[in-house]
Structures are given as structure tokens and as C-alpha cells.
Design a protein around this motif. Structure first.
Motif, short mmCIF file in Angstrom:
data_model
loop_
_atom_site.label_atom_id
_atom_site.label_comp_id
_atom_site.label_asym_id
_atom_site.label_seq_id
_atom_site.Cartn_x
_atom_site.Cartn_y
_atom_site.Cartn_z
N TYR A 1 54.90 1.91 8.44
CA TYR A 1 55.48 0.60 8.16
C TYR A 1 55.05 -0.44 9.18
N MET A 2 54.94 -0.03 10.44
CA MET A 2 54.49 -0.96 11.48
C MET A 2 53.05 -1.39 11.24
N ALA A 3 52.20 -0.44 10.84
CA ALA A 3 50.82 -0.78 10.55
C ALA A 3 50.72 -1.75 9.37
N ASP B 1 58.88 13.18 10.25
CA ASP B 1 58.63 12.38 9.05
C ASP B 1 59.06 10.92 9.25
N ALA B 2 60.23 10.74 9.90
CA ALA B 2 60.69 9.37 10.15
C ALA B 2 59.74 8.63 11.09
N THR B 3 59.20 9.34 12.09
CA THR B 3 58.26 8.72 13.02
C THR B 3 56.97 8.31 12.31
N GLU B 4 56.49 9.20 11.46
CA GLU B 4 55.27 8.87 10.71
C GLU B 4 55.50 7.68 9.78
N ALA B 5 56.67 7.67 9.11
CA ALA B 5 56.97 6.55 8.22
C ALA B 5 57.09 5.24 8.99
#
Length: 243
Positions: A151-153, A143-147
Motif C-alpha cells: 500500500y505504501m508503494a 502478511d500485514a507487513t507485506e500488505a
């Protein structure tokens, strides 16, 4: 076989069956954890420690009794063999010795497997909790990786939007900056002129003070010479008066 040793043998066979079931490779610890969380097992867990200690005490008592029987009939067996008694009595003592040894093995293995069974259940529970924690941590990491990717996008999209707006305003901001710099240069020139005038005035004042100090010095020197001359005259007059 008496009732108590029949119960011990049945208990031993039950322990072997339960341990074999717990060691089956296709049943995961998580599934065992779900089985242990059944309401029936939850109710039994309250009395589990008491039942465990009670069975441990009973098995220890039976084991010590079996050890006593083995020692007793072993000594009788040796004595009867040395005395060369009749065959029926010797066979009866040998049968008693065999039964006592059988009871010793039954109670000993039951006690050992009971401890192994408790340890196996404890390890399965701990392993299931560890696997559940690992799965939860893995889910949190995903979940943290997806978030973070999201955020980077969004950050890249905002930077692109700001760069587009900045290119349109860049020209206007450059002109405004040039005008502001010109005003600052003119202001600095005026301050520089004011400072130069003040410096020139201060130099003139310093020169006048130097001239005045030089005049005062010359006058001071003249007064000192007059003082020395008068002092010498006074000394000569006093010398003549003394003569």
C-alpha cells in the motif's frame, strides 16, 4: 510376586518408558499434537477421563493395602526379634516385610508417575496449541507487513502521478485564480462604495434629528418658563383675594 503386583510392576515400567519417550528433545510438541489427533487417540480420548480415574482408584487401593502390609509385618518383625524365635520363622517374616515394602514402592511410584504422565500430556497439548497460535499470529503479522509495504508503494506511485499532473495544470489554475481575485476585488469595491453612500446618508439623517431635537428642547424650555410665570401670577392673584 502375585498377578496384581506383576501387573503394577509392568504398568510402572510402561509409565517410565512413555515418560522417557515424551521427554525426547527431538520430538516437538507440534508433532505430538499431530499424533494425539490420530483417529484412534480421538476415540480413546472419550474414555480417557474415566480410565484415568479408574486407574487412580485402583492404585490408591493397592497403595493403602501395601501400607497396611508394611505396618503389619513391621510390628510382627519387631515382636519376633524381641522374642528370639527360631531363624526360619524370622527369615520368613523378614521376606514378607521385604515383599510388602516392594509392593509399597511399586504402587506409590506407579501412582505418582500416572499423575506426572497426565500432566505431561496436558502440558504438551497446551504447548502445541500455543506454538500453533504463535505461528498463525506470525503469519498474520508477515502478511500485514507485506500488505502495508504494498500500500505504501502504491501511495507513493499515486503521489508521483498526481504531482506530475499538478505541475501541468498549475499555470492554468494560477491564471484562473488571478482572474477570480480581480472580480472579487471589483465586487468588494462596489460594495464598499454602496456602504459609504449609505453611511453618509445615515449621518445626514442623524444630524437632522439632532437639530430637530435641539429645537424641541428649546421650545420645551420656553413653555416651562411660561408655565412658571403663569403659576406665579396665579399665586399672587389668590394671595390678594385672600387679603
Amino acid at each position: 510376586m502375585t498377578f496384581q503386583w506383576t501387573a503394577v510392576a509392568a504398568f510402572l515400567y510402561g509409565e517410565i518408558g512413555v515418560i522417557l519417550v515424551l521427554c525426547l528433545p527431538f520430538i516437538s510438541p507440534l508433532r505430538w499434537q499431530k499424533i494425539f489427533m490420530i483417529p484412534l487417540w480421538s476415540k480413546m480420548a472419550v474414555f480417557w477421563n474415566k480410565m484415568f480415574l479408574t486407574i487412580i482408584v485402583l492404585l490408591i487401593v493397592l497403595f493403602l493395602d501395601a501400607v497396611r502390609e508394611v505396618r503389619k509385618y513391621s510390628a510382627v518383625h519387631v515382636n519376633e526379634k524381641a522374642a528370639n524365635v527360631n531363624t526360619n520363622a524370622f527369615d520368613h517374616i523378614q521376606m514378607k516385610l521385604f515383599r510388602s515394602q516392594r509392593n509399597l514402592y511399586l504402587s506409590g511410584f506407579s501412582l505418582f508417575l500416572w499423575l506426572v504422565l497426565r500432566r505431561t500430556v496436558t502440558l504438551l497439548t497446551q504447548l502445541a496449541k500455543g506454538m500453533a497460535s504463535h505461528a498463525a499470529l506470525e503469519t498474520q503479522v508477515n502478511d500485514a507487513t507485506e500488505a502495508a509495504k504494498k500500500y505504501m508503494a502504491e501511495n507513493e506511485r499515486l503521489q508521483e502521478a498526481l504531482s506530475e499532473k499538478g505541475s501541468s495544470k498549475k499555470k492554468e489554475s494560477a491564471e484562473a485564480t488571478d482572474e477570480k481575485l480581480k472580480k472579487e476585488v471589483e465586487h468588494l469595491k462596489a460594495e464598499l462604495q454602496t456602504t459609504s453612500d449609505a453611511l453618509h446618508k445615515a449621518n445626514n439623517e442623524v444630524t437632522a434629528v439632532k437639530k430637530q431635537s435641539e429645537g424641541l428642547k428649546r421650545e420645551y424650555d420656553h413653555l416651562m418658563k411660561e408655565y412658571e410665570r403663569l403659576q406665579s401670577s396665579l399665586n399672587e392673584a389668590e394671595d390678594k383675594k385672600d387679603q
